[in-house]
Design an enzyme around this catalytic site. Structure first.
Site, PDB file in Angstrom:
ATOM      1  N   GLN A  46       0.856  -1.200   0.000  1.00 40.34           N
ATOM      2  CA  GLN A  46       0.000   0.000   0.000  1.00 40.34           C
ATOM      3  C   GLN A  46       0.885   1.242   0.000  1.00 40.34           C
ATOM      4  O   GLN A  46       1.841   1.340   0.785  1.00 40.34           O
ATOM      5  CB  GLN A  46      -0.919   0.013   1.231  1.00 40.34           C
ATOM      6  CG  GLN A  46      -1.924   1.163   1.211  1.00 40.34           C
ATOM      7  CD  GLN A  46      -2.925   1.113   2.376  1.00 40.34           C
ATOM      8  OE1 GLN A  46      -2.790   0.295   3.287  1.00 40.34           O
ATOM      9  NE2 GLN A  46      -3.909   1.990   2.348  1.00 40.34           N
ATOM     10  N   VAL A  92      -0.829   4.550  -0.841  1.00 40.67           N
ATOM     11  CA  VAL A  92      -1.712   5.674  -0.502  1.00 40.67           C
ATOM     12  C   VAL A  92      -2.644   5.179   0.598  1.00 40.67           C
ATOM     13  O   VAL A  92      -3.345   4.173   0.433  1.00 40.67           O
ATOM     14  CB  VAL A  92      -2.521   6.170  -1.724  1.00 40.67           C
ATOM     15  CG1 VAL A  92      -3.475   7.280  -1.301  1.00 40.67           C
ATOM     16  CG2 VAL A  92      -1.583   6.669  -2.824  1.00 40.67           C
ATOM     17  N   HIS A 148      -8.718   1.760  -0.936  1.00 38.62           N
ATOM     18  CA  HIS A 148      -9.173   1.765  -2.334  1.00 38.62           C
ATOM     19  C   HIS A 148      -9.028   0.389  -2.940  1.00 38.62           C
ATOM     20  O   HIS A 148      -8.178  -0.398  -2.541  1.00 38.62           O
ATOM     21  CB  HIS A 148      -8.391   2.788  -3.171  1.00 38.62           C
ATOM     22  CG  HIS A 148      -6.904   2.635  -3.065  1.00 38.62           C
ATOM     23  ND1 HIS A 148      -6.180   3.110  -1.992  1.00 38.62           N
ATOM     24  CD2 HIS A 148      -6.019   2.022  -3.872  1.00 38.62           C
ATOM     25  CE1 HIS A 148      -4.906   2.818  -2.161  1.00 38.62           C
ATOM     26  NE2 HIS A 148      -4.789   2.137  -3.289  1.00 38.62           N
ATOM     27  N   HIS A 161      -8.410  -1.554  -6.650  1.00 38.09           N
ATOM     28  CA  HIS A 161      -7.923  -1.391  -8.024  1.00 38.09           C
ATOM     29  C   HIS A 161      -8.753  -2.276  -8.952  1.00 38.09           C
ATOM     30  O   HIS A 161      -8.948  -3.461  -8.657  1.00 38.09           O
ATOM     31  CB  HIS A 161      -6.467  -1.867  -8.139  1.00 38.09           C
ATOM     32  CG  HIS A 161      -5.483  -1.104  -7.325  1.00 38.09           C
ATOM     33  ND1 HIS A 161      -4.655  -0.140  -7.859  1.00 38.09           N
ATOM     34  CD2 HIS A 161      -5.152  -1.171  -6.007  1.00 38.09           C
ATOM     35  CE1 HIS A 161      -3.859   0.345  -6.910  1.00 38.09           C
ATOM     36  NE2 HIS A 161      -4.146  -0.269  -5.775  1.00 38.09           N
TER      37      HIS A 161
HETATM   38  P1  5GP Z   1      -1.721   1.455  -3.428  1.00 37.94           P
HETATM   39  O1  5GP Z   1      -0.260   1.171  -3.605  1.00 37.94           O
HETATM   40  O2  5GP Z   1      -1.927   2.331  -2.218  1.00 37.94           O
HETATM   41  O3  5GP Z   1      -2.605   0.258  -3.458  1.00 37.94           O
HETATM   42  O4  5GP Z   1      -2.162   2.249  -4.728  1.00 37.94           O
HETATM   43  C1  5GP Z   1      -2.092   3.616  -4.880  1.00 37.94           C
HETATM   44  C2  5GP Z   1      -2.360   3.890  -6.324  1.00 37.94           C
HETATM   45  O5  5GP Z   1      -2.611   5.274  -6.453  1.00 37.94           O
HETATM   46  C3  5GP Z   1      -1.216   3.555  -7.273  1.00 37.94           C
HETATM   47  O6  5GP Z   1      -1.660   2.639  -8.259  1.00 37.94           O
HETATM   48  C4  5GP Z   1      -0.820   4.913  -7.868  1.00 37.94           C
HETATM   49  O7  5GP Z   1      -0.486   4.816  -9.232  1.00 37.94           O
HETATM   50  C5  5GP Z   1      -2.057   5.743  -7.655  1.00 37.94           C
HETATM   51  N1  5GP Z   1      -1.813   7.157  -7.445  1.00 37.94           N
HETATM   52  C6  5GP Z   1      -0.791   7.742  -6.757  1.00 37.94           C
HETATM   53  N2  5GP Z   1      -0.899   9.081  -6.770  1.00 37.94           N
HETATM   54  C7  5GP Z   1      -2.038   9.356  -7.479  1.00 37.94           C
HETATM   55  C8  5GP Z   1      -2.675  10.584  -7.831  1.00 37.94           C
HETATM   56  O8  5GP Z   1      -2.227  11.687  -7.516  1.00 37.94           O
HETATM   57  N3  5GP Z   1      -3.827  10.480  -8.554  1.00 37.94           N
HETATM   58  C9  5GP Z   1      -4.343   9.268  -8.949  1.00 37.94           C
HETATM   59  N4  5GP Z   1      -5.473   9.292  -9.665  1.00 37.94           N
HETATM   60  N5  5GP Z   1      -3.750   8.101  -8.634  1.00 37.94           N
HETATM   61  C10 5GP Z   1      -2.615   8.138  -7.906  1.00 37.94           C
END
Ligand code: 5GP
Length: 142
Positions: free
Chosen positions: A96, A98, A102, A104
């Protein structure tokens, strides 16, 4: 870890940072991932400030899954996908990056590998076009 109200998704939810939205309702929002692992990579999140799966209550979980099902069907249609992969990470050790919960949604095509996670920024005009295709599929009923 306490929820960080300035994480990038919290800022998108407040309208402080732009995103290519494809869906919004009372409890959830869906928008394009800026570093898509496949064309059409879409994220679905609850509006409520929850960091991960363990903070999600049953009502939020149901609302998120309701949106995921609808948006995944529209993504599959819009990108003529052979299948859909759902991904969801909890905690840095799990990948993770962010810290606002969420899901995907990734359209998949046979013999087409995913690109790296959070690796390459997409062209904004291309993301806008992809969002438009998904919205059109949603408007047409999935
Ligand atoms: P995680 O790693 O937390 O599961 O996924 C975070 C996702 O957020 C990643 O796929 C990354 O590409 C996406 N992401 C990061 N920064 C931003 C942003 O500023 N806007 C959008 N729309 N997606 C983002």
């Amino acid at each position: 870890m306490a929820y960080d109200a300035n994480n990038i998704f919290a800022r998108i939810l407040r309208g402080e940072v732009p995103a290519h939205r494809v869906h919004e309702d009372e409890q959830t929002v869906a928008f394009m991932d800026v570093m898509p692992q496949a064309d059409g990579h879409t994220l679905v999140l609850p509006k409520a400030p929850v960091e991960n799966l363990f903070e999600l209550d049953d009502e939020m979980a149901a609302a998120v899954m309701h949106t995921v099902r609808r948006v995944a069907a529209a993504v599959k249609t819009a990108f003529d996908a052979d299948g859909i992969t759902l991904m969801q990470f909890n905690g840095p050790a799990a990948g993770q990056t962010v810290f606002h919960f969420h899901m995907h949604i990734l359209p998949r095509h046979a013999d087409r590998p995913l690109r790296g996670h959070g690796r390459t920024m997409a062209d904004q005009a291309l993301l806008a076009e992809h969002a438009r295709r998904i919205r059109a599929a949603l408007d047409a009923g999935g």
